[in-house]
Design an enzyme around this catalytic site. Structure first.
Site, short mmCIF file in Angstrom:
data_model
loop_
_atom_site.label_atom_id
_atom_site.label_comp_id
_atom_site.label_asym_id
_atom_site.label_seq_id
_atom_site.Cartn_x
_atom_site.Cartn_y
_atom_site.Cartn_z
N LYS A 102 0.84 -1.19 0.00
CA LYS A 102 0.00 0.00 0.00
C LYS A 102 0.88 1.24 0.00
CE LYS A 102 -3.90 -2.34 0.37
NZ LYS A 102 -3.36 -3.64 -0.01
N ASP A 103 0.33 2.33 -0.52
CA ASP A 103 1.06 3.57 -0.72
C ASP A 103 1.44 4.23 0.60
OD1 ASP A 103 2.17 5.78 -1.89
OD2 ASP A 103 0.39 6.32 -3.05
N ARG A 104 2.59 4.90 0.60
CA ARG A 104 3.01 5.69 1.77
C ARG A 104 2.17 6.96 1.91
NH1 ARG A 104 8.02 6.41 4.32
NH2 ARG A 104 9.05 5.12 2.73
#
Length: 350
Positions: free
Chosen positions: A79-81
């Site tokens: 998942k994206d930061r």
């Protein structure tokens, strides 16, 4: 053909310009699990919500907290930061290990000043969580500072909901310079450090080739049509079959979104395509010979991925004339940014 890192090609002009991720809260992701822990077993499963951290950051924290090596921790997908995300992890650890006693890092300590994480729930399970073992993801996005043609945006939104968008791998797949590092390594340069970095670079290389094929299909205008010699994907499954010829029934199934054309996830083995599809993919491969040879040398097996992304559900609301809230449910490995980029050009610096 597309050069390394070129922007995706879209079948229509985006009617809006604006900002995505003005803050992490504007990009929320909830992982939809394929399995939930049943309460007993050697693996501790944890559902974690995070902000300002990538998935690997959390995996390292779990390993340290549980007193195990990083290899004992797994997750279904990255998942994206730059988002607020919720996803499951598993860690193989002793029965007495209890996440309730773990010290959650505070902003400004081991993590960035505006980052945080919390354990939402946890339970034991007999098996670890494997890569790709998820039902999908639910997104809530806010697009801000919008300018452009609102009426045309409504038409594009309806078009996406009804017929999908080109299923490009998003920039998250390439990470920070992973595309360039993959070219360097597979061209004879420095090998990646460790299994995780190797996996990231191989994924970036495959995504680069897939996106190049898809961009060429979009230019031709047949990204959403079945061609003779196509490897065809059954919607919602990993199953594919070869269409030696295309009849009215197959065209109708494609129009109903029951089946989709596919592109290559490059590796060893016959891709199974024929005719002009094979010619196109071979021509793209010739432009990316370093990646093709490297992926085959690393032992990856050839696979296929649908060229078309059709949201399972898609709703939107104009909160103001310049703010659009978009809610999507997508399948595993599908990128919400593909939907956004088909609708909106991002402002400089996004």
């Amino acid at each position: 053909m597309t050069a390394p890192g070129n922007a995706p090609v879209w079948p229509w002009e985006a009617p809006l310009q604006g900002r995505l991720k003005a803050s992490p809260e504007d990009f929320r992701v909830e992982e939809l699990p394929a399995t939930l822990p049943d309460g007993a077993g050697e693996h501790l499963w944890l559902e974690i919500e995070k902000r300002g951290l990538n998935t690997e950051d959390v995996a390292v924290w779990i390993a340290r907290s549980a007193g195990v090596g990083r290899g004992a921790v797994s997750y279904a997908g990255r998942k994206d930061r730059h988002a607020v995300t919720r996803q499951w992890f598993s860690v193989a650890c002793a029965p007495e290990v209890d996440s309730a006693s773990w010290a959650v890092p505070k902003p400004g300590e081991a993590i960035a000043a505006d980052a945080w994480l919390r354990v939402c729930r946890h339970a034991r399970h007999a098996r670890k969580l494997r890569t790709g073992h998820l039902a999908g993801n639910r997104f809530t996005l806010r697009l801000r500072e919008l300018e452009g043609d609102g009426d045309m945006a409504e038409q594009v939104l309806e078009r996406i909901r009804a017929g999908g968008v080109p299923a490009y791998f998003g920039e998250q797949r390439f990470g920070h310079a992973n595309r360039e590092r993959a070219y360097d390594w597979l061209g004879g340069g420095r090998r990646p450090r460790g299994r995780n970095q190797r996996s990231l670079l191989l994924s970036a290389a495959r995504a680069e080739l897939f996106n190049a094929v898809l961009a060429e299909r979009v230019r031709r205008g047949d990204w959403d049509r079945i061609l003779p010699g196509e490897r065809v994907n059954l919607d919602g499954t990993g199953s594919v079959f070869t269409a030696e010829s295309v009849d009215a029934e197959l065209e109708a199934r494609a129009a109903r979104l029951d089946v989709h054309p596919t592109g290559p996830l490059w590796g060893r083995g016959d891709p199974g395509t024929g005719g002009e599809v094979r010619e196109l993919e071979d021509a793209v491969a010739a432009q990316h010979e370093v990646l093709v040879r490297g992926l085959e040398a690393e032992g990856l097996k050839a696979a296929r991925r649908a060229l078309r992304l059709v949201p399972r559900s898609m709703e939107w609301e104009w909160e103001t004339s310049r703010v659009l809230r978009l809610q999507l449910e997508l399948g595993p490995g599908e990128y919400a940014t593909s939907v956004v980029e088909a609708l909106m050009r991002t402002s400089a610096g996004e």
